[in-house]
Design an enzyme around this catalytic site. Sequence first.
Site, mmCIF file in Angstrom:
data_model
loop_
_atom_site.group_PDB
_atom_site.id
_atom_site.type_symbol
_atom_site.label_atom_id
_atom_site.label_comp_id
_atom_site.label_asym_id
_atom_site.label_seq_id
_atom_site.Cartn_x
_atom_site.Cartn_y
_atom_site.Cartn_z
ATOM 1 N N SER A 118 -13.752 -0.363 35.941
ATOM 2 C CA SER A 118 -13.998 -0.600 34.716
ATOM 3 C C SER A 118 -13.560 -2.111 34.576
ATOM 4 O O SER A 118 -12.820 -2.608 35.409
ATOM 5 C CB SER A 118 -13.378 0.301 33.646
ATOM 6 O OG SER A 118 -13.703 1.678 33.795
ATOM 7 N N HIS A 123 -13.707 -13.461 25.154
ATOM 8 C CA HIS A 123 -13.898 -14.942 24.856
ATOM 9 C C HIS A 123 -13.829 -15.384 23.545
ATOM 10 O O HIS A 123 -14.332 -14.679 22.620
ATOM 11 C CB HIS A 123 -15.168 -15.200 25.518
ATOM 12 C CG HIS A 123 -15.307 -14.712 26.872
ATOM 13 N ND1 HIS A 123 -14.849 -15.287 27.989
ATOM 14 C CD2 HIS A 123 -16.169 -13.663 27.489
ATOM 15 C CE1 HIS A 123 -15.015 -14.717 29.024
ATOM 16 N NE2 HIS A 123 -15.960 -13.549 28.603
ATOM 17 N N CYS A 146 -16.404 3.582 33.109
ATOM 18 C CA CYS A 146 -17.069 4.690 33.847
ATOM 19 C C CYS A 146 -16.411 5.816 33.647
ATOM 20 O O CYS A 146 -15.275 5.873 33.955
ATOM 21 C CB CYS A 146 -17.424 4.372 35.206
ATOM 22 S SG CYS A 146 -18.509 3.178 35.654
#
Length: 268
Positions: A118, A123, A146
């Site tokens: 994962s 950002h 996952c």
Amino acid sequence: MKITPDQRIQLHGFNNLTKSLSFNMYDICYTKTKEEREAYIEYIDEQYNADRLTNILKTVSDIIGAHVLNVAKQDYIPQGASVTILVSEGPVVEIPTESLQESPGPLPSAVVMGLDKSHITVHTYPEFHPNEGISTFRADIDVSTCGEISPLKALNYLIHSFDTDIMTMDYRVRGFTRDIKGQKLFIDHDINSIQNYIPDNVKELFDMIDVNIYQENIFHTKCKLKEFDLNNYLFGTKKDKLSEEEIGEITEKLKIEMDEIFYGKNIK
């Protein structure tokens, strides 16, 4: 309905469904002068620097039950920051049935599930209008997992980690896993709206719109703050220092900016 361990579907191998949450927040403000604008950008850059963002993402990692493998972070010049965290399977405890239910996640609490392969990223994008005095700060957070738990369990914490005027959220389940008979499963939990993972007291603060494609397991929710207090959008000055004409002009500019972001189009 709560699912007991005995009622759970038995899988052939690992649950490799990929569940991705994109959380985008916007903070809008008005700066009357160039100096105020520069001070706002500097303030935002300090408030949401790479170190603080890293701490936020590490807490997200705890909430979804992952081990941090690697952290890459960077503060940019002249502004903005990025953080990427790679995570792997965390310590597996007794499987909490609430991880499969539509409900807000913790703020935060202990590790709740194990998952694998994962990543979590953020950002930031501080920017400003060239001549209208409007400055907008945007942060994009992506949580991809996952395993069984949904990254939506981190949404409640993320909402409370940022001061936000507008939020857009996307959630998608990709791939498939198989049960022991070889039958494909394209989703492993019920969901009809991202809103079900947002506390009621938060939803009361926002106007909200859903755009969902259920047959493709794609969910989209956008939110705009209902209450408008001009003082909350001024940086470097106060409402009582402005003329009535200025108050009207600035209010209109801010509301247009918020509506354009919310509806995703320019408004004349």
